[in-house]
Design an enzyme around this catalytic site. Structure first.
Site: not given
Ligand code: TEU
Length: 556
Positions: A22, A26, A30, A99, A200, A257, A330-331
């Site tokens: 950041d 804030d 960024d 993305d 995505d 993805e 990030h997931d």
């Molecule tokens: O993720 C696809 C998705 O299904 C993920 O949410 C993951 O498989 C899930 O967290 C499992 O429980 C993409 C993006 O990476 C995610 O951050 C988004 O929330 C999602 O699509 C919707 O755009």
């Protein structure tokens, strides 16, 4: 190296911008903050930066709900900042992958606002609108984020489809005008200098036209849409069209993805002569510790099953397709906490990295993974921000299906927020991430685990990643060598070879906190194996493996 398959010898670094750095206090990362850290990324040696969404968004799903594809969210900066980031990367010989979130938009996108305005709207069939059935939704599908996948819209008396939150309406790719609009968005960013896209849930964009109800899920009470909205009948056609309309003739990296994609389909998606995608993100290995109730019903991970899965992907795509390689994003929870061992944090982080980076494919490093950052261990649901986490926690606790303690334990272990706490740059109160109040808590262990300490410590996880990444540039066997598994049934050791032009790379890693024998015939490494990298003092290629010990030897 334009025109070659440069992405086969590249390493990609994922920046989740709101948690990266950041610059204006804030509390949210960024674009200028990313620019401030380009020297750090260059030192690490990564080739491509994948930037998670930075577009205008109401932030219902942290930017994966886009309301304007052709601008930058003001909290991240401006298009001029983006241009400076692009130039900063290109000057360093690095590339920028954006993305592309086009299975759905935000409900605040002008397309959806126009679509929902009237049944006769010019954009009505940009989305999936259907009348209800029997006083309820058009079918029984459940959303990935809990609840039904349909929401009733009073204004026109119909339901619209959203496989994620109700603020993420699905685009109707059956409509050629939708596909053309998506092509225009992709072309616009490539013309501006982007070098490719992470796409995505791109295997959700072809649905079975009749949108049939699916089998009931184990616990949610809703139907599963996988058979009818994933890997659908026109997916290859849509991806090939996108390639021909946008990517053909350009030197771009595209990674789709694809939750629930199998090896056979992934081979078809990634065979270069089929002109679809460079590679895909598959999910088999990150679903192995899910129980019948899904990710928030976690089970212990079995290394033999993990090896069977990843080795099958190596064999399946190894010769004529191409793998992406990842433990984190990030997931997903942080790898060292999920697959490694926090009690042996540094050694296990290095062992996981060795196992992955010596495989055949393009490795992805998620921000902070190179520091051995851990899960957040937040015990109070009030500390979580992720819509998926909050929705599933509510569904578990409100229905009484799961007691509060079990629900919180599952959340702490599997929540996406584990990956979304700020990158730990130094030991100061704001971790060098912000001078303000961060949008999500900073992990208290940043006083020990941070980039400043890591860069100064030659034995850090950071410098181990830097050396692994450098090896990929030095030894063609790592990029092109044939993968062959070893010790598939061994419960503790992950071992394999890579072979090219008479040279053999032997990779061994102990995925346990015990010292274990390495039961391999020395001939597997040909003659005089020389160690290229390891996380313990070198005792030779075939000595017993100490807790979380990893080694890479090159024989010929
Ligand atoms: O993720 C696809 C998705 O299904 C993920 O949410 C993951 O498989 C899930 O967290 C499992 O429980 C993409 C993006 O990476 C995610 O951050 C988004 O929330 C999602 O699509 C919707 O755009």
């Amino acid at each position: 190296k334009r025109g070659t398959d440069w992405w086969k010898s590249s390493v990609v670094y994922q920046v989740y911008p709101s948690s990266f750095n950041d610059s204006d206090g804030d509390g949210v990362g960024d674009l200028p903050g990313v620019i401030e850290r380009l020297d750090y990324l260059e030192l690490l040696g990564v080739d491509v930066v994948w930037l998670s969404p930075v577009y205008p968004s109401p932030w219902d799903d942290n930017g994966y709900d886009i309301s304007d594809y052709l601008d930058i969210h003001p909290m991240f900066g401006t298009l001029a900042d983006w241009d400076r980031l692009r130039d900063g990367l290109h000057e360093r010989g690095m590339r920028l992958m954006m993305d592309l979130v086009v299975n759905h938009t935000s409900d605040e996108h002008p397309w959806f606002i126009e679509s929902r305005a009237s049944k006769d709207s010019d954009k009505r069939d940009f989305y999936f609108w259907r009348p209800g059935r029997g006083g309820g939704p058009p079918n029984n599908w459940g959303s990935v984020f809990s609840g039904p996948a349909w929401t009733y819209d009073e204004a026109t008396g119909e339901y619209y489809l959203h496989l994620f939150t109700r603020r993420q309406p699905d685009l109707n790719w059956e409509n050629p005008r939708v596909r053309a609009a998506v092509h225009d968005v992709a072309r616009w960013w490539l013309d501006r200098g982007a070098d490719g896209f992470r796409m995505d849930v791109i295997n959700f964009v072809s649905k079975t036209p009749e949108l049939p109800s699916g089998p009931l899920a184990a616990t949610s009470g809703h139907g599963v849409f996988t058979d009818y909205a994933v890997n659908g009948p026109r997916l290859h056609e849509f991806l090939h069209e996108l390639h021909q309309e946008v990517f053909a003739g350009r030197d771009v990296l595209t990674v789709g993805e694809m939750p629930r994609v199998g090896v056979e389909q992934a081979l078809l998606h990634t065979m270069v002569e089929r002109r679809e995608l460079s590679m895909v993100f598959q999910f088999e290995h990150v679903n192995l510790d899910h129980g019948p109730g899904g990710k928030f019903d976690p089970r212990p991970l079995d290394l033999v099953r993990l090896k069977e899965s990843l080795n099958r992907w190596q064999a399946g795509l190894g010769e004529s397709g191409w793998n992406s390689l990842y433990w984190n994003n990030h997931d997903q929870p942080r790898a060292v906490s999920r697959f490694g061992d926090e009690a042996h944090r540094v050694e296990s982080a290095k062992a996981l990295a060795t196992t992955l980076h010596m495989m055949k494919g393009t490795p992805y490093v998620y921000q902070g993974e190179e520091l051995g950052m851990t899960n957040a261990h937040m015990a109070d649901i009030a500390d979580y921000r992720d819509v998926e986490t909050l929705n599933h926690h509510r569904a578990m606790v409100e229905t009484g299906r799961v007691n509060e303690g079990t629900a919180m334990a599952a959340v702490a272990r599997m929540s996406r927020d584990n990956a979304r706490t700020p990158v730990q740059w130094d030991a100061s109160p704001g971790a060098g991430f912000t001078t303000g109040t961060p949008w999500i808590g900073i992990n208290p262990n940043h006083t020990q685990i941070n980039a400043e300490a890591a860069v100064a410590d030659p034995d850090s996880v950071f410098h181990y990643y830097r050396r692994l990444i450098a090896l990929r540039k030095e030894h063609p066997v790592i990029v092109h060598g044939r993968f062959e598994p070893l010790l598939e049934e061994d419960p503790a050791v992950y071992a394999y070879t890579r072979t090219l032009d008479g040279r053999v790379l032997l990779v061994t890693a102990n995925w346990s906190s015990d010292t274990v024998p390495l039961e391999l015939d020395p001939s597997v490494a040909r003659r005089d194996p020389v160690r290229l990298i390891g996380n313990y003092p070198d005792e030779g290629a075939f000595a017993p493996l100490r807790p979380w010990e990893a080694r890479v030897h090159l024989g010929s």
